[in-house]
Design an enzyme around this catalytic site. Sequence first.
Site, PDB file in Angstrom:
ATOM      1  N   HIS A   1      32.513 -98.038 -42.157  1.00  0.00           N
ATOM      2  CA  HIS A   1      32.397 -97.507 -40.798  1.00  0.00           C
ATOM      3  C   HIS A   1      32.443 -95.980 -40.793  1.00  0.00           C
ATOM      4  CE1 HIS A   1      32.469 -97.775 -36.479  1.00  0.00           C
ATOM      5  NE2 HIS A   1      33.611 -97.129 -36.393  1.00  0.00           N
TER       6      HIS A   1
ATOM      7  N   SER B   1      30.300 -94.802 -33.442  1.00  0.00           N
ATOM      8  CA  SER B   1      31.223 -95.845 -32.975  1.00  0.00           C
ATOM      9  C   SER B   1      31.308 -95.837 -31.446  1.00  0.00           C
ATOM     10  CB  SER B   1      32.589 -95.644 -33.648  1.00  0.00           C
ATOM     11  OG  SER B   1      33.390 -96.787 -33.527  1.00  0.00           O
TER      12      SER B   1
ATOM     13  N   ASP C   1      30.500-102.333 -42.903  1.00  0.00           N
ATOM     14  CA  ASP C   1      31.309-101.825 -41.787  1.00  0.00           C
ATOM     15  C   ASP C   1      32.268-102.920 -41.335  1.00  0.00           C
ATOM     16  OD1 ASP C   1      32.286-100.957 -39.262  1.00  0.00           O
ATOM     17  OD2 ASP C   1      30.504 -99.727 -38.964  1.00  0.00           O
TER      18      ASP C   1
END
Length: 273
Positions: free
Chosen positions: A253, A95, A224
């Site tokens: 995610h 991320s 995600d």
Amino acid sequence: MPTITTQDGTTIYYKDWGKGQPIVFSHGWPLSGDDWDNQMLFFLAQGFRVIAHDRRGHGRSTQTWTGNEMDTYADDLAALTAALDLSDAIHVGHSTGGGEVARYLGRHGSKRVAKAVLIGAVPPIMVKTAANPGGLPIDVFDGIRAGVAGNRAEFYRDITLPFYGYNRPGTKISEGIRQHWWLQGMMGGIKAHYDCVKAFSETDFTEDLKKIDVPTLVMHGDDDQIVPIGASALLSAELVKGAQLKVYPGLPHGMCATHPEVINPDLLAFIKG
């Protein structure tokens, strides 16, 4: 606690376990190095040296009110790799941490780096612009900022549902994973977390990705809900020369926590490949 001190006096906490080729893990917003528990234990058992730091303003590092942007994050990572005198390292970023890894390579080069992995990562750029029409509207990120500023504890609890895909019908929810996310988030500083929203959403990593000259794996779940795959991994894999793209049908995610039995062997295969 093991720490380094950066040029501006910020204390960066890190974990450094084992011997062998180093794997450096960069975590997502607003978490800490503890988010890599599943991966660090796995790779430690495989004979690697595993390192995870808490980004400035996150976890056990200084709750900074300045420097909460990607250039400084990358410089902090460079300071850590220099202090530990790492070479031939594999850098893994999830991320926001994927953005940190990209900016680190773009800004500091790959002389200490063997390979890179971007997992559910924010590059090339998350926000919708004229040049990035597939991005998310700025209103989405304004909403995140409002949640952080208004009732951070409640907002952090709620965001774990889409983060791990726990809002999908029939999904088995782990309250332990949710609570672990919440605890990590609440350890960090609100000012740094608020600033980091701009860093992860508005930073353009396009030129950083073009500069990456080490073997790179891009991993992303196609469900995600935090960093949609169409405006991130699919574009990043085209920008990084020779990058491998691995898409995980239905995964969220936070797939490193929900599906380590899937992610860890794929990481190992890439590292050993």
